[in-house]
Design a protein around this motif. Structure first.
Motif, PDB file in Angstrom:
ATOM      1  N   MET A 194      -1.393  11.282  16.467  1.00 18.09           N
ATOM      2  CA  MET A 194      -0.248  12.185  16.296  1.00 18.09           C
ATOM      3  C   MET A 194      -0.566  13.486  17.016  1.00 18.09           C
ATOM      4  O   MET A 194      -1.726  13.884  17.113  1.00 18.09           O
ATOM      5  N   LEU A 195       0.463  14.157  17.484  1.00 18.52           N
ATOM      6  CA  LEU A 195       0.273  15.358  18.288  1.00 18.52           C
ATOM      7  C   LEU A 195       0.735  16.635  17.594  1.00 18.52           C
ATOM      8  O   LEU A 195       0.696  17.706  18.192  1.00 18.52           O
ATOM      9  N   PHE A 196       1.175  16.527  16.338  1.00 15.35           N
ATOM     10  CA  PHE A 196       1.620  17.701  15.590  1.00 15.35           C
ATOM     11  C   PHE A 196       1.451  17.450  14.095  1.00 15.35           C
ATOM     12  O   PHE A 196       1.252  16.319  13.660  1.00 15.35           O
ATOM     13  N   THR A 197       1.532  18.506  13.315  1.00 16.19           N
ATOM     14  CA  THR A 197       1.372  18.436  11.865  1.00 16.19           C
ATOM     15  C   THR A 197       2.686  17.981  11.227  1.00 16.19           C
ATOM     16  O   THR A 197       3.765  18.384  11.654  1.00 16.19           O
ATOM     17  N   ILE A 198       2.562  17.142  10.188  1.00 17.30           N
ATOM     18  CA  ILE A 198       3.751  16.639   9.500  1.00 17.30           C
ATOM     19  C   ILE A 198       3.664  16.890   7.994  1.00 17.30           C
ATOM     20  O   ILE A 198       2.579  17.007   7.430  1.00 17.30           O
ATOM     21  N   ASP A 199       4.832  16.979   7.374  1.00 14.87           N
ATOM     22  CA  ASP A 199       4.943  16.940   5.919  1.00 14.87           C
ATOM     23  C   ASP A 199       5.304  15.509   5.557  1.00 14.87           C
ATOM     24  O   ASP A 199       6.162  14.893   6.203  1.00 14.87           O
ATOM     25  N   VAL A 200       4.649  14.985   4.537  1.00 11.78           N
ATOM     26  CA  VAL A 200       4.860  13.599   4.126  1.00 11.78           C
ATOM     27  C   VAL A 200       5.274  13.586   2.661  1.00 11.78           C
ATOM     28  O   VAL A 200       4.613  14.190   1.817  1.00 11.78           O
ATOM     29  N   TYR A 201       6.378  12.888   2.391  1.00 12.01           N
ATOM     30  CA  TYR A 201       6.904  12.768   1.036  1.00 12.01           C
ATOM     31  C   TYR A 201       6.845  11.302   0.630  1.00 12.01           C
ATOM     32  O   TYR A 201       7.365  10.440   1.329  1.00 12.01           O
ATOM     33  N   PHE A 202       6.221  11.027  -0.504  1.00 12.09           N
ATOM     34  CA  PHE A 202       6.131   9.669  -1.031  1.00 12.09           C
ATOM     35  C   PHE A 202       7.184   9.502  -2.121  1.00 12.09           C
ATOM     36  O   PHE A 202       7.279  10.337  -3.026  1.00 12.09           O
ATOM     37  N   LEU A 203       7.959   8.436  -2.013  1.00 12.64           N
ATOM     38  CA  LEU A 203       9.051   8.184  -2.947  1.00 12.64           C
ATOM     39  C   LEU A 203       8.851   6.851  -3.657  1.00 12.64           C
ATOM     40  O   LEU A 203       8.345   5.892  -3.069  1.00 12.64           O
ATOM     41  N   ASP A 204       9.308   6.800  -4.908  1.00 16.66           N
ATOM     42  CA  ASP A 204       9.232   5.552  -5.659  1.00 16.66           C
ATOM     43  C   ASP A 204      10.468   4.692  -5.382  1.00 16.66           C
ATOM     44  O   ASP A 204      11.300   5.037  -4.538  1.00 16.66           O
ATOM     45  N   GLU A 205      10.602   3.600  -6.106  1.00 18.84           N
ATOM     46  CA  GLU A 205      11.720   2.673  -5.894  1.00 18.84           C
ATOM     47  C   GLU A 205      13.073   3.287  -6.233  1.00 18.84           C
ATOM     48  O   GLU A 205      14.114   2.812  -5.798  1.00 18.84           O
ATOM     49  N   ASN A 206      13.068   4.389  -7.001  1.00 19.09           N
ATOM     50  CA  ASN A 206      14.302   5.097  -7.341  1.00 19.09           C
ATOM     51  C   ASN A 206      14.606   6.240  -6.371  1.00 19.09           C
ATOM     52  O   ASN A 206      15.497   7.045  -6.627  1.00 19.09           O
ATOM     53  N   LYS A 207      13.829   6.332  -5.294  1.00 20.94           N
ATOM     54  CA  LYS A 207      13.987   7.353  -4.247  1.00 20.94           C
ATOM     55  C   LYS A 207      13.690   8.764  -4.762  1.00 20.94           C
ATOM     56  O   LYS A 207      14.265   9.740  -4.302  1.00 20.94           O
ATOM     57  N   PRO A 263      -3.023  16.224  12.641  1.00 17.07           N
ATOM     58  CA  PRO A 263      -3.416  14.999  13.350  1.00 17.07           C
ATOM     59  C   PRO A 263      -4.830  14.538  12.971  1.00 17.07           C
ATOM     60  O   PRO A 263      -5.685  15.350  12.639  1.00 17.07           O
ATOM     61  N   TRP A 264      -5.008  13.237  12.991  1.00 21.58           N
ATOM     62  CA  TRP A 264      -6.287  12.563  12.738  1.00 21.58           C
ATOM     63  C   TRP A 264      -6.745  12.669  11.285  1.00 21.58           C
ATOM     64  O   TRP A 264      -7.924  12.737  11.001  1.00 21.58           O
ATOM     65  N   LYS A 265      -5.816  12.641  10.363  1.00 23.65           N
ATOM     66  CA  LYS A 265      -6.142  12.655   8.925  1.00 23.65           C
ATOM     67  C   LYS A 265      -5.650  11.365   8.270  1.00 23.65           C
ATOM     68  O   LYS A 265      -4.810  10.650   8.803  1.00 23.65           O
ATOM     69  N   TYR A 266      -6.160  11.107   7.061  1.00 23.68           N
ATOM     70  CA  TYR A 266      -5.794   9.938   6.262  1.00 23.68           C
ATOM     71  C   TYR A 266      -5.431  10.440   4.874  1.00 23.68           C
ATOM     72  O   TYR A 266      -6.028  11.390   4.371  1.00 23.68           O
ATOM     73  N   TYR A 267      -4.446   9.775   4.246  1.00 24.20           N
ATOM     74  CA  TYR A 267      -4.058  10.165   2.890  1.00 24.20           C
ATOM     75  C   TYR A 267      -3.565   8.955   2.127  1.00 24.20           C
ATOM     76  O   TYR A 267      -2.831   8.128   2.663  1.00 24.20           O
ATOM     77  N   LYS A 268      -3.973   8.856   0.875  1.00 26.12           N
ATOM     78  CA  LYS A 268      -3.494   7.798  -0.009  1.00 26.12           C
ATOM     79  C   LYS A 268      -2.761   8.453  -1.165  1.00 26.12           C
ATOM     80  O   LYS A 268      -3.291   9.345  -1.827  1.00 26.12           O
ATOM     81  N   GLY A 319       0.778  -1.228   0.000  1.00 21.12           N
ATOM     82  CA  GLY A 319       0.000   0.000   0.000  1.00 21.12           C
ATOM     83  C   GLY A 319       0.809   1.276   0.000  1.00 21.12           C
ATOM     84  O   GLY A 319       2.036   1.264   0.058  1.00 21.12           O
ATOM     85  N   SER A 320       0.103   2.392  -0.069  1.00 18.39           N
ATOM     86  CA  SER A 320       0.740   3.709  -0.068  1.00 18.39           C
ATOM     87  C   SER A 320      -0.134   4.716   0.664  1.00 18.39           C
ATOM     88  O   SER A 320      -0.208   5.877   0.292  1.00 18.39           O
ATOM     89  N   SER A 321      -0.812   4.265   1.702  1.00 19.09           N
ATOM     90  CA  SER A 321      -1.641   5.182   2.470  1.00 19.09           C
ATOM     91  C   SER A 321      -1.086   5.312   3.884  1.00 19.09           C
ATOM     92  O   SER A 321      -0.434   4.404   4.384  1.00 19.09           O
ATOM     93  N   ILE A 322      -1.336   6.472   4.468  1.00 16.78           N
ATOM     94  CA  ILE A 322      -0.890   6.708   5.837  1.00 16.78           C
ATOM     95  C   ILE A 322      -2.007   7.416   6.595  1.00 16.78           C
ATOM     96  O   ILE A 322      -2.939   7.956   5.999  1.00 16.78           O
ATOM     97  N   HIS A 323      -1.875   7.429   7.907  1.00 12.22           N
ATOM     98  CA  HIS A 323      -2.802   8.187   8.744  1.00 12.22           C
ATOM     99  C   HIS A 323      -1.998   8.904   9.820  1.00 12.22           C
ATOM    100  O   HIS A 323      -0.846   8.564  10.084  1.00 12.22           O
ATOM    101  N   THR A 324      -2.625   9.894  10.418  1.00 13.22           N
ATOM    102  CA  THR A 324      -1.984  10.623  11.505  1.00 13.22           C
ATOM    103  C   THR A 324      -2.799  10.504  12.797  1.00 13.22           C
ATOM    104  O   THR A 324      -2.799  11.420  13.625  1.00 13.22           O
ATOM    105  N   CYS A 325      -3.477   9.385  12.952  1.00 14.24           N
ATOM    106  CA  CYS A 325      -4.200   9.136  14.200  1.00 14.24           C
ATOM    107  C   CYS A 325      -3.198   9.062  15.346  1.00 14.24           C
ATOM    108  O   CYS A 325      -2.112   8.520  15.187  1.00 14.24           O
TER     109      CYS A 325
END
Length: 96
Positions: free
Chosen positions: A42-55, A65-70, A34-40
């Motif tokens: 969590m106590l602060f806001t984050i930046d999320v970077y998705f990388l492929d197999e080549n980085k 906090p308390w969000k979901y993203y795919k 998969g490629s989904s994450i959640h911030t359940c």
């Protein structure tokens, strides 16, 4: 440059950044499924970077906090950092 901790097993991926009050590092999650994450729980806001197999960054999102993203496609790695702590853009290649 930022210090990186690696979440490369089930327990480390499960816990992630939950319950942390603050961080001064990035968490690199090595995905198996998969490629989904959640911030359940969590106590602060984050930046999320998705990388492929080549980085290469192909998707970026800021989550409170308390969000979901795919991601738009399957990721091999996910880098989670405190909001605005690093400046990466889509297309950037990481070296780790």
């Amino acid at each position: 440059m930022i210090k990186i901790k690696i979440a490369d097993n089930y327990f480390k991926r499960l816990i992630g950044l939950m319950f942390k009050r603050d961080i001064n590092y990035g968490l690199l999650i090595v995905l198996k499924y998969g490629s989904s994450i959640h911030t359940c729980f969590m106590l602060f806001t984050i930046d999320v970077y998705f990388l492929d197999e080549n980085k290469i960054v192909f998707d970026k999102v800021t989550l409170k906090p308390w969000k979901y993203y795919k991601a738009s496609k399957k990721a091999r790695y996910v880098l989670e950092v405190k909001e605005n702590s690093i400046d990466l853009n889509i297309g950037d290649r990481l070296d780790f």
